[in-house]
Design a protein around this motif. Structure first.
Motif, PDB file in Angstrom:
ATOM      1  N   ARG A   1      67.390 -28.894   3.704  1.00 44.00           N
ATOM      2  CA  ARG A   1      68.853 -28.851   3.664  1.00 44.00           C
ATOM      3  C   ARG A   1      69.445 -30.070   4.359  1.00 44.00           C
ATOM      4  NH1 ARG A   1      71.012 -26.176  -0.222  1.00 44.00           N
ATOM      5  NH2 ARG A   1      68.975 -25.632  -0.982  1.00 44.00           N
ATOM      6  N   SER A   2      68.901 -30.398   5.546  1.00 46.11           N
ATOM      7  CA  SER A   2      69.506 -31.454   6.360  1.00 46.11           C
ATOM      8  C   SER A   2      69.199 -32.848   5.827  1.00 46.11           C
ATOM      9  CB  SER A   2      69.007 -31.372   7.805  1.00 46.11           C
ATOM     10  OG  SER A   2      69.078 -30.062   8.270  1.00 46.11           O
ATOM     11  N   PHE A   3      67.940 -33.122   5.583  1.00 45.61           N
ATOM     12  CA  PHE A   3      67.573 -34.509   5.307  1.00 45.61           C
ATOM     13  C   PHE A   3      67.459 -34.828   3.823  1.00 45.61           C
ATOM     14  CE2 PHE A   3      66.136 -33.993   9.714  1.00 45.61           C
ATOM     15  CZ  PHE A   3      66.805 -35.067  10.285  1.00 45.61           C
ATOM     16  N   ASN A   4      67.252 -33.825   2.984  1.00 46.00           N
ATOM     17  CA  ASN A   4      67.208 -34.113   1.553  1.00 46.00           C
ATOM     18  C   ASN A   4      68.536 -33.804   0.868  1.00 46.00           C
ATOM     19  OD1 ASN A   4      64.570 -34.998   1.770  1.00 46.00           O
ATOM     20  ND2 ASN A   4      63.729 -32.966   1.335  1.00 46.00           N
ATOM     21  N   MET A   5      69.145 -32.640   1.211  1.00 48.34           N
ATOM     22  CA  MET A   5      70.412 -32.281   0.591  1.00 48.34           C
ATOM     23  C   MET A   5      71.602 -32.820   1.382  1.00 48.34           C
ATOM     24  SD  MET A   5      68.800 -30.603  -1.673  1.00 48.34           S
ATOM     25  CE  MET A   5      69.871 -29.615  -2.703  1.00 48.34           C
TER      26      MET A   5
END
Lengths: 299, 266
Positions: A259-263
């Motif tokens: 969630r944090s680093f890809n999205m």
């Protein structure tokens, strides 16, 4: 005259102490305390890291509540913990007790062999085991074939992948925890055993009433640290499966990372982080309470 | 009661099972491309081609980066934590209890839960994509401080008293007398910090996108992230990158076993 000398010395001691503590204190403040406060703060915003933050109140937490993907991921974390922690605990205790009763010089070879995987990094272990788990031509399937078992998909199978990850975790950490148990066992005075043997206690009784109660500190330490670590298993999974196949190994920590680093959903990722942090806190608190209560009963 | 030989045989069999993957790793590094997936205990023909391919400048650079980062983190962490632990154990000053409690409470914060904000803090400080970003956040570890404090609590008081009588200041006392006597704590913590930093994959992956600062763990992990994996090269790279720590392990086994007992941390 004398008094002012003393206070001057005291003042110099204060200054020395603050100077000694300052770098570490400042560092912990900037790189640990501020981040956890910041995570809490950001969890009330929507932020993609590029545009401005937008305050959205508790919306991230409400979203988390309704996010079935998140809860399935957390369920996988719990599954991993429920399998890994007792297995690691039981196996390392079993082998520690076994080695402690062996007088031969082979004991040293055994200890070194058990520790060898610990000298391997998580990433090396991941790549190596991907090679061993290879579905068509891997060594493990060759061993299975030799034993008359059918070909397995291992990391490629939704049902087996999480167990395969746990096997690698056990392989890496068994020796380390075994050594911890072993040194606790060695600290027990020989005379305790001698007295028990004279009283006619058998091996199980000696273990149940002498060894196990006396290594309680180490047991608690291993239980708590392993539980915390199992909530955070990320590197092995990121290298070996990336959460697959079909999300079979997508644990809570990986979901947050994704969630944090890809999205780039920093606010939502932070809300999930805060939740994970708080649940870990509750979890280890409860675990310590339970283990110390048991201790009370036995004394 | 089990007999000694039975136990030894059981233990040795299990040891060999644990060692088997490591043996396969090193043995397979010498297998040719056609032979890699042929299950065997010894290569039909030993080749050094894999090693020649993988020991390229990029690989060597990432090993160099990992060595540099791990060594720097370890040395500076030892200096900072021994100072801090000493002050908390042996010096008196106002606010000691509050400071100690604050430091210890950071132990409850697991690194994975602060990855996102830690990344933002480092970005704010402008240390992403640099050695500083790889190194500085890795120093600060309350467990190191805590262990040094415990160690200094048991330190003989007479030493300090004698030094005080001779008019030796606290700083000089620490550097000249206390530090040299701290070896029983410095050795295991050095091993723990070095291995911990060397092993770290996530933080270097997040904080650095530049190839010139890539650490070996990120380099190796990148090799298996594509659609087709060059297994000959992966295995040879994994084996080569395991060598430095393995040498350290074999040289320092005794200290490592002792160290686990003392520190209990990875």
């Amino acid at each position: 005259m004398k008094k002012s000398n003393i206070s001057k010395r005291k003042r110099r001691e204060y200054l020395t102490a603050y100077a000694f503590i300052l770098p570490d204190f400042l560092g912990l403040f900037v790189f640990v305390i501020i981040p956890i406060i910041y995570a809490f703060y950001i969890s009330f915003f929507e932020w993609d890291f590029i545009n401005d933050k937008v305050f959205i109140g508790a919306a991230n937490y409400i979203r988390m509540w309704k996010d079935t993907n998140w809860w399935s991921a957390m369920l996988r974390t719990l599954k991993l913990t429920a399998l890994y922690v007792p297995l690691l605990f039981g196996l390392s205790l079993f082998f520690a007790v076994l080695i402690s009763t062996v007088k031969s010089r082979a004991g040293s070879f055994v200890k070194t062999s058990f520790l060898m995987p610990f000298a391997i990094t998580s990433v090396i272990a991941s790549t190596l085991w991907m090679f061993l788990y290879n579905e068509k031509r891997g060594y493990l399937n060759a061993v299975f074939k030799a034993l008359g078992l059918s070909n397995q998909k291992f990391l490629g199978s939704g049902r087996q992948a999480l167990i395969c990850v746990i096997v690698v975790l056990l392989w890496i950490n068994l020796g380390y925890n075994m050594i911890l148990f072993l040194s606790a066992i060695k600290d027990i005075p020989e005379s305790y055993y001698e007295a028990a043997t004279l009283d006619g206690a058998d091996r199980w009784h000696i273990f149940r009433y002498i060894t196990f109660p006396l290594i309680r500190q180490t047991s608690i330490f291993i239980l708590v640290t392993t539980t915390i670590a199992s909530f955070q298993v990320l590197d092995l999974i990121m290298v070996m499966t990336k959460g697959g196949p079909a999300k079979a190994t997508e644990v809570g920590a990986l979901y947050i990372y994704d969630r944090s680093f890809n999205m780039m959903e920093m606010g939502y990722g932070s809300a999930l982080s805060v939740f994970l942090f708080l649940s870990l806190l509750v979890f280890s608190f409860v675990q310590m309470r339970i283990t110390s209560e048991e201790q009370g009963e036995n004394v | 009661m089990k007999k000694e030989p039975v136990k030894i045989i059981l233990l040795i069999i299990f040891s060999l099972i644990l060692l088997f993957p490591i043996y396969i790793l090193f043995m397979s590094a010498f297998k040719g491309p056609g032979e890699l997936f042929v299950v065997s205990l010894w290569p039909k023909s030993i080749t050094f081609d894999n090693l020649k391919t993988v020991l390229n400048p990029k690989f060597l650079n990432s090993i160099k980066n990992s060595l540099f980062v791990s060594t720097t983190v370890t040395v500076i962490a030892m200096i900072l934590h021994s100072m801090c632990g000493y002050a908390l154990a042996r010096l008196s000053f106002p606010g000691k209890k509050l400071i100690f409690t604050t430091i210890i409470s950071t132990l409850m914060i697991p690194t994975t839960t602060i990855l996102v904000p830690l990344f933002m803090v480092c970005k704010g400080l402008g240390i992403e994509n640099s050695y500083a970003g790889l190194i500085i956040p890795a120093f600060f570890n309350a467990y190191g401080i805590f262990l040094f404090r415990q160690f200094y609590l048991d330190f003989p008081k007479e030493l300090e008293e004698a030094a005080e009588v001779e008019g030796c200041g606290k700083v000089r006392l620490f550097v000249q007398i206390v530090l040299p006597l701290s070896k029983p704590m410095i050795v295991p913590l050095t091993i723990a910090f070095f291995l911990g930093t060397w092993n770290n994959y996530l933080w270097p992956l997040i904080i650095n996108k530049k190839e010139e600062y890539q650490t070996i763990q990120v380099y190796l992990a990148n090799m298996v992230s594509g659609y087709s994996t060059p297994w000959n090269e992966v295995i040879a790279t994994a084996a080569s990158s395991a060598v430095p720590v393995f040498l350290l392990f074999l040289l320092l086994q005794k200290q490592l076993k002792e160290g686990i007992k003392v520190t209990g941390i990875k």
